[in-house]
Structures are given as structure tokens and as C-alpha cells.
Design a protein around this motif. Structure first.
Motif, PDB file in Angstrom:
ATOM      1  N   CYS A  58       4.111   5.964   8.909  1.00 30.13           N
ATOM      2  CA  CYS A  58       4.543   4.688   9.142  1.00 30.13           C
ATOM      3  C   CYS A  58       4.894   4.349  10.632  1.00 30.13           C
ATOM      4  N   MET A  59       3.877   3.481  10.886  1.00 32.06           N
ATOM      5  CA  MET A  59       4.200   3.060  12.125  1.00 32.06           C
ATOM      6  C   MET A  59       5.019   1.788  12.519  1.00 32.06           C
ATOM      7  N   PHE A 371      -1.530   4.983   6.877  1.00 29.34           N
ATOM      8  CA  PHE A 371      -1.317   4.966   8.151  1.00 29.34           C
ATOM      9  C   PHE A 371      -1.110   3.248   8.219  1.00 29.34           C
ATOM     10  N   GLY A 372      -0.038   2.823   8.748  1.00 25.09           N
ATOM     11  CA  GLY A 372       0.225   1.297   9.049  1.00 25.09           C
ATOM     12  C   GLY A 372       1.860   0.993   9.010  1.00 25.09           C
ATOM     13  N   GLY A 373       1.973  -0.345   9.202  1.00 24.85           N
ATOM     14  CA  GLY A 373       3.512  -0.795   9.491  1.00 24.85           C
ATOM     15  C   GLY A 373       3.834  -1.756   8.493  1.00 24.85           C
ATOM     16  N   GLU A 374       5.023  -2.246   8.630  1.00 22.57           N
ATOM     17  CA  GLU A 374       5.649  -3.241   7.666  1.00 22.57           C
ATOM     18  C   GLU A 374       5.101  -4.758   7.607  1.00 22.57           C
ATOM     19  N   PHE A 375       4.345  -4.922   8.638  1.00 21.51           N
ATOM     20  CA  PHE A 375       3.563  -6.278   8.922  1.00 21.51           C
ATOM     21  C   PHE A 375       2.897  -6.059  10.367  1.00 21.51           C
ATOM     22  N   ILE A 390       3.153 -12.009   9.046  1.00 21.44           N
ATOM     23  CA  ILE A 390       3.075 -11.375   7.794  1.00 21.44           C
ATOM     24  C   ILE A 390       2.096 -11.838   6.981  1.00 21.44           C
ATOM     25  N   LYS A 391       1.178 -12.840   7.629  1.00 20.53           N
ATOM     26  CA  LYS A 391      -0.086 -13.297   6.855  1.00 20.53           C
ATOM     27  C   LYS A 391      -1.330 -12.601   6.889  1.00 20.53           C
ATOM     28  N   GLY A 392      -1.206 -11.658   7.778  1.00 21.22           N
ATOM     29  CA  GLY A 392      -2.706 -10.721   7.793  1.00 21.22           C
ATOM     30  C   GLY A 392      -2.184  -9.549   8.687  1.00 21.22           C
ATOM     31  N   PHE A 393      -2.733  -8.317   8.371  1.00 20.57           N
ATOM     32  CA  PHE A 393      -2.511  -7.069   9.293  1.00 20.57           C
ATOM     33  C   PHE A 393      -3.158  -6.132   8.146  1.00 20.57           C
ATOM     34  N   SER A 394      -3.484  -4.762   9.278  1.00 19.56           N
ATOM     35  CA  SER A 394      -4.407  -3.802   8.463  1.00 19.56           C
ATOM     36  C   SER A 394      -3.545  -2.590   8.013  1.00 19.56           C
ATOM     37  N   LEU A 395      -4.211  -1.827   7.118  1.00 14.23           N
ATOM     38  CA  LEU A 395      -3.498  -0.847   6.537  1.00 14.23           C
ATOM     39  C   LEU A 395      -4.654   0.405   6.632  1.00 14.23           C
ATOM     40  N   VAL A 396      -4.550   1.400   6.846  1.00 13.87           N
ATOM     41  CA  VAL A 396      -5.590   2.337   6.869  1.00 13.87           C
ATOM     42  C   VAL A 396      -5.268   3.494   5.969  1.00 13.87           C
TER      43      VAL A 396
END
Length: 468
Positions: A58-59, A371-375, A390-396
Motif C-alpha cells: 500500500c503506497m 501495489f498501489g494507493g488509495e487514489f 479520485i476520477k482515475g488512477f493506477s493499480l498494479v
């Protein structure tokens, strides 16, 4: 009131002392299934399970997708020019509300990595080296724009505090595989490249589920579990007798009042006693090769993210089902370029080393790595940084259950909103449960007359396009 309490206490004590030898023997020898974490509530999986364990990197703080995994040439070209009002008008933009919104170019170049050609920021060359083992979702979106409620939503499926965390849901449904360590362990580290937002223990709490399913935080330095060691002058045999005696009393009281938290207490005493032997061995890095330590970039026990990654692998080897690593370093409201240069070095090498290590030890195929964060962060400038987004982000994602070397979903050309194949946090939860063989629609817990689910009452979809 005191007389009433005293009378009730006396009654319970006398009743407990009056238990006959046969009944007491039955209490001591009965199957302690109520406190046995190895037994989950789901007797038969709804689907064929594809994974056995999770490691959530969690980043914390909201890493910018625009300086990590989401390349936006148009945003670079539009640097310092007004953001299109068609995207931002009437939208929630955190602290930038009411200000002039200008495009802020990505601060680093991107490059193609691996045979899959995944486009990743050049500040993450080690993660780039394992790009063919990763599935990058570039179309995540969420509902909460501030850190704590956004973490709460990502962890529990609700922004309301008091709901069970996803790790607790998994333990409740599937039980745990290890006898001498908790099934759900949390580690935290603090970086030097950004504001370290606090992380509350409610992020790994069991909520209204029995408390035996909550996560246990291990300290990153020193004694990993506080108050675990025996007092000076107390032998293991003496402590074993003490634990047995206390548990006998607890079982007797449980037989009278039938409180599930007493079963939890019994299990905690037993677990703590076993951990006195298992934890020192877990923390002893002497059997780790020089090459392994160099790959992670740590000798262990130094409180860094790298050290926690190595410890996480050892926890997974011991059968811990859910491990969370919080790295508090990603809240980059200003100087995002300099901050990410620091933060990337803190996580890049160790993350790749963890993936490589899990593969070499045969653990990667049945582990889900997240691997990723809350937003994410805004495409608009906040001075020299970016605001919450909050409208767009990345998650690995990684592991054998997801398609490797795959990019899924997109944001628009400015990186503002999820455009193609949008994925809500609830969709991630539905997919997580699916990979463990659980149908999120059939997995609930009745509390105060309502059937609660990790995915809530809103619509959630399993992202089957990313499943291997």
C-alpha cells in the motif's frame, strides 16, 4: 448496583466452581473450534480458488499515476495551459476548488519494459524489469477524496468506519493456514520523500466480525510484537502452566455466558505463547543469503520498506494469508519531482526483488500481489505538486492468477478520468474474492439484522478480462 454486580459475580464464580470433574474434563478436552482460526465460514469454495495468499503493498498518500504507470503525452504538451473546462466543471477537485486549473506536465519520461512493452516511468527501472510479470490497471476510480476515508473505502468497501477490512473478510471466510503466527499481519514504514499521512489501526480492524479476524501489526524495528517476551525469571514451562490455567477459567466462563470474544481471548493466549518461539526465528535473517539481502537492498530489521518486503516474504512462507505493507511517503502536494525521485528509490528495488524472490521460491503463482494507493493525483498543478484525485488512477497486480504483461483500462488523454474499462474499488474487491474462490454476492455476515458484504449493496463486477 454494586450489590447486584457482586451477587452476579458470586453466582458465576460458584457455578464455575460447581462444575463436576467430568464436565470440567470435557471443557478442557473439547475441540476448540470456536477459537480455531484454521476453520473458515465457507466449507466449500464457490469457484475453484486461484490464489492462497495476498501481499498488499500500500503506497499510502496517493501516488501520482502520471509519474508512475500512466503516460500522458497530451498533458505534457498542454503544460501550464488551462485544463479543459469540459472535464473539470462541477467536479470534486479537493483543495484546488475555485482556483485556476492549469495542466501540469508529467515530470519524468516513460519507457517500454519487457517483451510486453509495458509503459512505466523511468524512475522505476527495477519494477520495469519485471513488467512481464505484472498486470497494470490504469482505470481505477474511487469515491473518497481525503486520505483516511479513501483508505477505509479501499480496505473495507465502505467509507464508514467500523466495517471489516478485506483481510479480516478473507480470514473469516477461509480461515488461516499457520498455527504459530497470525493469519493477517500489517507492517508499516515511513519514507523521506513526502508527507507521511497517519495510518489508523481501523484500516486492518475486523469491524463487526469477531475480533480474532483482525490484522496484527508487527513493529518494523526492535521487538516485532510488543509485550510478547516472557518476564525475566519465568520459564517456558511456568508460562505454559499459566496459559493453561487462564484458558481453563476462560473456557469455564465461556460455557456459562457463550460470549464469542472469550473464544477469541483463548485463541490469543495460545497464539501469543506459540509466537514466543516462532517470531524470533522469523526475524532472524542469518539464513538469508548475501545475494538475497543485496537484491532487496537491506540487511533486515532497519524499519525500511525494503526490510518489510523481505519480512513479508518470510511471513508468506510461514503460511500467513494476508500481509499488508504500508509505505507512508506519497502525499506530494509540492515538489513532486524531487519527492518522487526519493520515494521511487525507496520502493522500486525492493518491490522487484520481492516479486523475483517469490517466483524463485515457487510462491508467486498462488499469491496475489497488489501495489498501489488509495487514489491518484490531479493532472492540474498545485504549485509544484499535485492534489488528491479520485476520477482515475493506477493499480498494479501480480501473481499467477492475473494475466502477466497486460495493461487494462485507460484514462482520458489528460489522465483525469477513467475512460476505457473503468474499475471501481468494489470491482477490485469482487475480483479479489473471486480469485480465492468466493462469490462476493454469496459471502456475507449478519449484523444487527442486516447481511453485510465486502462489496456492499452497490453493483460490483469481477474483472474477468485480467484473470489468467
Amino acid at each position: 448496583m454494586s450489590d447486584c454486580y457482586s451477587s452476579r459475580r458470586s453466582f458465576l464464580r460458584q457455578s464455575a466452581l460447581g462444575i463436576g470433574p467430568a464436565a470440567l474434563l470435557s471443557l478442557l478436552s473439547r475441540d476448540a473450534s470456536a477459537s480455531d482460526l484454521g476453520q473458515g465460514s465457507i466449507s466449500k469454495p464457490h469457484f475453484k480458488p486461484r490464489v492462497k495468499r495476498v501481499i498488499h503493498l500500500c503506497m499510502a498518500g496517493g501516488p501520482s499515476h502520471l509519474e508512475t504507470f500512466d503516460e500522458k503525452p497530451t498533458l505534457r504538451e498542454m503544460h501550464d495551459k488551462p485544463m479543459p473546462e469540459s472535464l473539470t466543471k462541477g467536479q470534486q477537485v479537493a483543495q484546488l476548488q475555485g482556483r485556476e486549473l492549469k495542466c501540469f506536465a508529467p515530470q519524468f519520461d516513460f519507457a517500454s519494459y519487457g517483451e510486453s512493452g509495458q509503459r512505466i516511468c523511468t524512475q522505476f527501472p527495477h519494477i520495469g524489469s519485471v513488467a512481464d510479470d505484472l498486470c497494470i490497471i490504469r482505470s481505477m476510480h474511487t469515491d473518497q477524496i481525503n486520505h483516511d476515508p479513501a483508505h477505509t473505502l479501499f480496505n473495507t468497501g465502505s467509507s464508514q468506519a467500523g466495517r471489516p477490512s478485506m483481510g479480516s473478510w478473507l480470514l473469516y471466510g477461509l480461515g488461516q493456514e499457520c498455527d504459530n503466527l497470525p493469519g493477517y499481519v500489517v507492517l508499516t514504514s515511513v519514507g523521506k520523500g513526502g508527507q507521511a499521512q497517519p495510518i489508523a489501526a481501523r484500516q486492518w480492524h475486523s469491524g463487526f466480525l469477531p475480533s480474532r479476524f483482525q490484522g496484527v501489526q508487527f513493529q518494523a524495528t526492535g521487538a516485532p510484537v510488543l509485550y510478547l517476551n516472557r518476564p525475566d525469571g519465568v520459564s517456558m514451562q511456568q508460562q505454559r502452566r499459566l496459559v493453561d490455567t487462564v484458558n481453563q477459567l476462560n473456557r469455564g466462563f465461556d460455557d456459562l455466558v457463550h460470549d464469542p470474544e472469550i473464544a477469541t481471548r483463548i485463541g490469543q493466549y495460545e497464539m501469543a505463547f506459540r509466537m514466543q518461539t516462532s517470531v524470533p526465528g522469523l526475524m532472524d535473517m542469518k539464513n538469508e543469503s548475501k545475494e538475497t539481502l543485496q537484491a532487496y537492498g537491506t540487511a533486515g530489521g532497519d524499519g525500511t520498506y525494503a526490510s518489510n518486503c523481505l519480512l513479508a516474504r518470510r511471513l508468506l512462507e510461514q503460511g500467513v494469508r494476508f500481509v499488508q505493507l504500508y509505505h507512508r511517503a506519497w502525499d506530494h502536494h509540492g515538489n513532486i519531482k524531487g519527492s518522487i525521485e526519493i520515494t521511487a528509490k525507496e520502493v522500486d528495488q525492493a518491490t522487484a526483488a520481492l516479486i523475483t524472490d517469490l517466483k524463485q521460491r515457487g510462491l508467486y503463482d498462488d499469491t496475489l500481489l497488489v501495489f498501489g494507493g488509495e487514489f491518484g493525483r490531479t493532472p492540474m498543478a498545485q504549485g509544484t505538486g499535485r492534489d488528491h484525485h479520485i476520477k482515475g488512477f493506477s493499480l498494479v497486480l501480480g501473481g499467477g492468477a492475473v494475466q502477466r504483461g497486460k495493461s487494462y483500462g485507460t484514462t482520458d488523454e489528460f489522465g483525469y478520468a477513467a475512460a476505457e474499462n473503468p474499475v471501481h474499488v468494489r470491482d477490485f474487491h469482487a475480483t479479489l474474492l473471486y480469485l480465492f474462490g468466493i462469490d462476493h454476492r454469496r459471502f456475507s455476515y449478519r449484523f444487527q439484522g442486516l447481511d453485510f458484504r465486502l462489496t456492499g449493496v452497490e453493483e460490483a463486477h469481477v474483472i474477468k478480462e485480467i484473470i489468467a
